[in-house]
Scaffold this motif. Structure first.
Motif, PDB file in Angstrom:
ATOM      1  N   PRO A  97     -42.762  27.263  36.104  1.00 51.62           N
ATOM      2  CA  PRO A  97     -44.110  26.699  36.162  1.00 51.62           C
ATOM      3  C   PRO A  97     -44.945  27.132  34.956  1.00 51.62           C
ATOM      4  O   PRO A  97     -44.855  28.279  34.513  1.00 51.62           O
ATOM      5  CB  PRO A  97     -44.691  27.277  37.457  1.00 51.62           C
ATOM      6  N   VAL A  98     -45.752  26.212  34.445  1.00 51.17           N
ATOM      7  CA  VAL A  98     -46.591  26.493  33.275  1.00 51.17           C
ATOM      8  C   VAL A  98     -48.056  26.383  33.650  1.00 51.17           C
ATOM      9  O   VAL A  98     -48.483  25.416  34.296  1.00 51.17           O
ATOM     10  CB  VAL A  98     -46.270  25.521  32.112  1.00 51.17           C
ATOM     11  N   LEU A  99     -48.833  27.389  33.240  1.00 49.86           N
ATOM     12  CA  LEU A  99     -50.287  27.329  33.309  1.00 49.86           C
ATOM     13  C   LEU A  99     -50.773  27.173  31.877  1.00 49.86           C
ATOM     14  O   LEU A  99     -50.533  28.032  31.039  1.00 49.86           O
ATOM     15  CB  LEU A  99     -50.857  28.599  33.956  1.00 49.86           C
ATOM     16  N   LEU A 100     -51.441  26.062  31.600  1.00 50.38           N
ATOM     17  CA  LEU A 100     -51.879  25.732  30.239  1.00 50.38           C
ATOM     18  C   LEU A 100     -53.384  25.925  30.123  1.00 50.38           C
ATOM     19  O   LEU A 100     -54.154  25.424  30.942  1.00 50.38           O
ATOM     20  CB  LEU A 100     -51.511  24.280  29.919  1.00 50.38           C
ATOM     21  N   HIS A 101     -53.803  26.645  29.076  1.00 53.81           N
ATOM     22  CA  HIS A 101     -55.244  26.846  28.879  1.00 53.81           C
ATOM     23  C   HIS A 101     -55.558  27.016  27.397  1.00 53.81           C
ATOM     24  O   HIS A 101     -54.684  27.285  26.575  1.00 53.81           O
ATOM     25  CB  HIS A 101     -55.727  28.076  29.664  1.00 53.81           C
ATOM     26  N   GLY A 102     -56.832  26.860  27.070  1.00 58.61           N
ATOM     27  CA  GLY A 102     -57.302  27.070  25.705  1.00 58.61           C
ATOM     28  C   GLY A 102     -58.198  28.280  25.619  1.00 58.61           C
ATOM     29  O   GLY A 102     -58.352  29.037  26.583  1.00 58.61           O
ATOM     30  N   GLU A 103     -58.807  28.451  24.456  1.00 56.55           N
ATOM     31  CA  GLU A 103     -59.665  29.616  24.228  1.00 56.55           C
ATOM     32  C   GLU A 103     -60.819  29.216  23.310  1.00 56.55           C
ATOM     33  O   GLU A 103     -60.607  28.539  22.295  1.00 56.55           O
ATOM     34  CB  GLU A 103     -58.845  30.745  23.600  1.00 56.55           C
TER      35      GLU A 103
END
Length: 235
Positions: free
Chosen positions: A184-190
């Motif tokens: 499973p992937v949790l994708l986020h930015g900053e």
């Protein structure tokens, strides 16, 4: 398990970087309680010592986690193992392995950044402590390194991070590399990539996260009030 919106409450933000960045266990717990009322069931936090510095030492980690857990007993709570906190790889792994005995203060998962020296040893220590691993993959080089060695035992997800100044195109390249891992992937930015990447993750049905660790501003660029404000905007 359904879609996850994780709240990243404080990160490495310094005390005073934003009026509402939670530093103490009580502040973290207050923010977690507000976010939980909005439906958040996953939290990522950076425990601090009495002067507000990030720590990996068991007593401080246990205090932060247990105080937060007391107000969100059914949520998962994760912490960092960032190399900048304890640069010595052997010592860092020793501290993390010691989390096995933290009882109610033991985190459910811990983030291990694949680009950091000694990450495999730290991942082993997390697993030995009976804690789930969230693998931080910040760029294509880290994704390729992970593909080369394989996913460590105990990994619960890959945290794919798009850095400031990058775009959904960077996210797509990361995801293409990570897909064969079957995790499973949790994708986020900053910072300036936080909102565009969150929307991209949502469009793909991926888990994502938001909080003062990732951005201090609302969608329109105005200052965010607090973590709950950011969660409301994400939802």
């Amino acid at each position: 398990m359904g879609f996850v919106l994780q709240a990243c409450l404080n990160g490495a933000r310094e005390p005073g970087s934003h009026p509402s960045v939670p530093i103490t266990p009580q502040q973290l717990a207050a923010d977690a309680a507000e976010c939980a009322e909005l439906g958040v069931t996953s939290f990522h936090l950076h425990p601090r010592d009495v002067v507000g510095l990030e720590v990996l030492a068991g007593p401080e980690v246990a205090t932060s986690v247990s105080v937060v857990r007391s107000v969100v007993p059914h949520a998962e709570i994760g912490v960092t193992t960032g190399a900048w906190i304890v640069p010595d790889t052997v010592r860092r792994a020793e501290l993390v392995r010691g989390w096995a005995g933290l009882a109610a203060g033991r985190p459910d998962f811990a983030s291990v950044n694949v680009h950091e020296d000694g990450w495999l040893a730290v991942a082993d220590a997390v697993h030995d402590a009976g804690i789930g691993i969230e693998l931080g993959v910040f760029h294509v080089e880290a994704a390729r390194a992970l593909l080369d060695v394989g996913v460590p035992p105990g990994t619960v997800r890959v945290l794919a991070e798009v850095r400031p100044g990058e775009t959904a195109d960077h996210a797509a390249r990361l995801l293409d590399l990570l897909r064969p891992l079957g995790v499973p992937v949790l994708l986020h930015g900053e910072d300036d990539s936080a909102w565009p990447v969150l929307d991209y993750a949502l469009s793909l049905g991926l888990d994502t996260r938001i909080g003062l660790e990732d951005t201090l501003t609302s969608r329109d660029g105005t200052p965010a009030a607090d973590n709950a404000h950011l969660v409301r905007l994400a939802l």
